[in-house]
Scaffold this motif. Sequence first.
Motif, PDB file in Angstrom:
ATOM      1  N   LYS A 140       0.840  -1.199   0.000  1.00 15.29           N
ATOM      2  CA  LYS A 140       0.000   0.000   0.000  1.00 15.29           C
ATOM      3  C   LYS A 140       0.878   1.254   0.000  1.00 15.29           C
ATOM      4  CE  LYS A 140      -4.267  -1.586   2.232  1.00 15.29           C
ATOM      5  NZ  LYS A 140      -4.130  -2.895   2.845  1.00 15.29           N
ATOM      6  N   VAL A 141       0.520   2.210  -0.858  1.00 15.51           N
ATOM      7  CA  VAL A 141       1.259   3.453  -1.012  1.00 15.51           C
ATOM      8  C   VAL A 141       0.300   4.623  -0.815  1.00 15.51           C
ATOM      9  CG1 VAL A 141       2.663   4.838  -2.586  1.00 15.51           C
ATOM     10  CG2 VAL A 141       2.850   2.345  -2.626  1.00 15.51           C
ATOM     11  N   PRO A 142       0.694   5.642  -0.043  1.00 17.18           N
ATOM     12  CA  PRO A 142      -0.182   6.811   0.125  1.00 17.18           C
ATOM     13  C   PRO A 142      -0.340   7.575  -1.192  1.00 17.18           C
ATOM     14  CG  PRO A 142       1.536   6.756   1.814  1.00 17.18           C
ATOM     15  CD  PRO A 142       1.916   5.753   0.779  1.00 17.18           C
ATOM     16  N   VAL A 143      -1.587   7.876  -1.533  1.00 13.20           N
ATOM     17  CA  VAL A 143      -1.903   8.679  -2.718  1.00 13.20           C
ATOM     18  C   VAL A 143      -3.055   9.611  -2.366  1.00 13.20           C
ATOM     19  CG1 VAL A 143      -2.600   8.688  -5.144  1.00 13.20           C
ATOM     20  CG2 VAL A 143      -1.225   6.793  -4.260  1.00 13.20           C
ATOM     21  N   ALA A 144      -2.792  10.896  -2.419  1.00 16.13           N
ATOM     22  CA  ALA A 144      -3.832  11.910  -2.195  1.00 16.13           C
ATOM     23  C   ALA A 144      -4.609  11.665  -0.901  1.00 16.13           C
ATOM     24  CB  ALA A 144      -4.783  11.962  -3.387  1.00 16.13           C
ATOM     25  N   GLY A 145      -3.881  11.342   0.167  1.00 15.22           N
ATOM     26  CA  GLY A 145      -4.510  11.214   1.478  1.00 15.22           C
ATOM     27  C   GLY A 145      -5.100   9.863   1.790  1.00 15.22           C
ATOM     28  N   SER A 146      -5.005   8.907   0.877  1.00 14.28           N
ATOM     29  CA  SER A 146      -5.505   7.557   1.153  1.00 14.28           C
ATOM     30  C   SER A 146      -4.456   6.538   0.727  1.00 14.28           C
ATOM     31  CB  SER A 146      -6.827   7.301   0.416  1.00 14.28           C
ATOM     32  OG  SER A 146      -6.631   7.392  -0.982  1.00 14.28           O
ATOM     33  N   LEU A 147      -4.677   5.269   1.105  1.00 16.61           N
ATOM     34  CA  LEU A 147      -3.736   4.207   0.768  1.00 16.61           C
ATOM     35  C   LEU A 147      -4.246   3.411  -0.429  1.00 16.61           C
ATOM     36  CD1 LEU A 147      -2.784   2.874   4.316  1.00 16.61           C
ATOM     37  CD2 LEU A 147      -1.265   4.058   2.718  1.00 16.61           C
ATOM     38  N   ARG A 148      -3.351   3.142  -1.368  1.00 13.26           N
ATOM     39  CA  ARG A 148      -3.710   2.406  -2.579  1.00 13.26           C
ATOM     40  C   ARG A 148      -2.883   1.129  -2.655  1.00 13.26           C
ATOM     41  NH1 ARG A 148      -2.916   5.508  -8.150  1.00 13.26           N
ATOM     42  NH2 ARG A 148      -4.624   6.738  -7.224  1.00 13.26           N
ATOM     43  N   SER A 149      -3.545  -0.011  -2.836  1.00 12.98           N
ATOM     44  CA  SER A 149      -2.838  -1.274  -3.072  1.00 12.98           C
ATOM     45  C   SER A 149      -2.334  -1.294  -4.504  1.00 12.98           C
ATOM     46  CB  SER A 149      -3.761  -2.472  -2.825  1.00 12.98           C
ATOM     47  OG  SER A 149      -4.067  -2.614  -1.459  1.00 12.98           O
ATOM     48  N   VAL A 150      -1.021  -1.480  -4.674  1.00 15.72           N
ATOM     49  CA  VAL A 150      -0.420  -1.396  -6.009  1.00 15.72           C
ATOM     50  C   VAL A 150       0.060  -2.753  -6.517  1.00 15.72           C
ATOM     51  CG1 VAL A 150       0.219   1.025  -5.777  1.00 15.72           C
ATOM     52  CG2 VAL A 150       1.811  -0.753  -4.991  1.00 15.72           C
ATOM     53  N   VAL A 151      -0.244  -3.833  -5.790  1.00 16.13           N
ATOM     54  CA  VAL A 151       0.039  -5.185  -6.262  1.00 16.13           C
ATOM     55  C   VAL A 151      -1.239  -6.007  -6.207  1.00 16.13           C
ATOM     56  CG1 VAL A 151       2.477  -5.203  -5.598  1.00 16.13           C
ATOM     57  CG2 VAL A 151       0.742  -5.960  -3.950  1.00 16.13           C
ATOM     58  N   LEU A 152      -1.245  -7.113  -6.935  1.00 17.48           N
ATOM     59  CA  LEU A 152      -2.363  -8.048  -6.870  1.00 17.48           C
ATOM     60  C   LEU A 152      -2.078  -9.084  -5.793  1.00 17.48           C
ATOM     61  CD1 LEU A 152      -3.158  -8.746 -10.647  1.00 17.48           C
ATOM     62  CD2 LEU A 152      -3.586  -6.699  -9.271  1.00 17.48           C
ATOM     63  N   GLY A 153      -3.125  -9.453  -5.079  1.00 13.92           N
ATOM     64  CA  GLY A 153      -2.973 -10.434  -4.014  1.00 13.92           C
ATOM     65  C   GLY A 153      -4.328 -10.897  -3.531  1.00 13.92           C
ATOM     66  N   PHE A 154      -4.316 -11.659  -2.446  1.00 19.45           N
ATOM     67  CA  PHE A 154      -5.549 -12.193  -1.873  1.00 19.45           C
ATOM     68  C   PHE A 154      -5.647 -11.825  -0.396  1.00 19.45           C
ATOM     69  CE2 PHE A 154      -4.665 -15.468  -5.225  1.00 19.45           C
ATOM     70  CZ  PHE A 154      -5.748 -15.164  -6.038  1.00 19.45           C
ATOM     71  N   ASP A 155      -6.866 -11.628   0.063  1.00 20.11           N
ATOM     72  CA  ASP A 155      -7.103 -11.430   1.489  1.00 20.11           C
ATOM     73  C   ASP A 155      -7.118 -12.764   2.229  1.00 20.11           C
ATOM     74  OD1 ASP A 155      -7.257  -8.629   1.491  1.00 20.11           O
ATOM     75  OD2 ASP A 155      -9.362  -8.666   0.886  1.00 20.11           O
ATOM     76  N   ARG A 156      -7.534 -13.830   1.551  1.00 19.96           N
ATOM     77  CA  ARG A 156      -7.627 -15.161   2.148  1.00 19.96           C
ATOM     78  C   ARG A 156      -6.408 -15.996   1.751  1.00 19.96           C
ATOM     79  NH1 ARG A 156     -10.878 -18.302  -0.015  1.00 19.96           N
ATOM     80  NH2 ARG A 156     -11.448 -19.618   1.756  1.00 19.96           N
TER      81      ARG A 156
END
Length: 335
Positions: free
Chosen positions: A42-58
């Motif tokens: 996750k990278v900060p962008v314009a005050g929020s965090l953006r996931s910049v890779v593909l992955g899974f929560d499970r």
Amino acid sequence: MANGPRKIASHDGRDVLETTLTSETGVLISVINYGAIIRDWKVPVAGSLRSVVLGFDRFEDYLEHNSYFGAIAGRVANRIAGARFTLDGKEYRLQANEGMNQLHGGERGLSRQVWEMEMLSGDAVRLTLTSPDGEMGYPGRLDVSVTYRLAGNALTMDIAAETDAPTPVNITQHNYFNLMGEGDIRNHTLWLAANAYTVRDADLIPTGRIEPVAGSHFDFRRPRPLCDTQGEPIAYDNNLVLDTGRHRSAPVAVLTAQDESLKLMLKTDQPGLQLYTGSKLNLSVPGLGGRHYPRFGGLCLEDQNFPDAINQPHFPSCVVMPGQPYSHWCEIEIG
């Protein structure tokens, strides 16, 4: 600072652990010890965090889907023709897991096992794994370590491996990047320090020929989008020959989001880079944050030795010897 490690699952009688590295610039990188996977970035962008890779929560989804999201691939990443090679006069037959060929070390490659995890400091974690002699057909015991260090917006990966017998080694990171965090990557702009590429056949196996990129759709010496003149994404799955004589501090790849909100710079000491634009992706299973990843939903920039180098004597050697450890350095900065 770092969070963890914490247990998230069990696999093969082992605890699957996750830790999150955090930098002073607000970057968050989650690492699990199955496959040494970068699960989220996750990278900060314009005050929020953006996931910049593909992955899974499970975690279970990593077992069911073979896309190598965020994994460390090896013993020998990419493909070995015919799942066989000859070393010191002896032929070795490997486990074939992509037709007649072997891909990314076989069904029980480095990306399919639980590693040991050790926190080195607040922003660094080391993962270690021993691949025994004969695993997937490879000679020699191989002791592998991967160290992730986060500083600011840059993640450094130091990969090392030692063997007790001559054996081929080619280990790479297999992150899928999407700097917009959603949609596909056709309008991302890419620049590569590569004047040539290795020609491949229909099975993605190098023919042995090395051709200049000039006049081909592999020419990224000037930044351009990953789509054709009609705006359709291009299906790349090719090894580019990185320019020699470059300084360690010089990037070999620069990827820019379509709205220029983020830029990725990759540096490496490896001779090649596999560009894969996710043409085989079409996952119905939810990814990070419930996203569904479409075809061309992310691209890989796999810094590596050349594919099938063990069977191509004029390619850079991938043979590691006892007392002469394998080493691989990569830095990826996104901001």
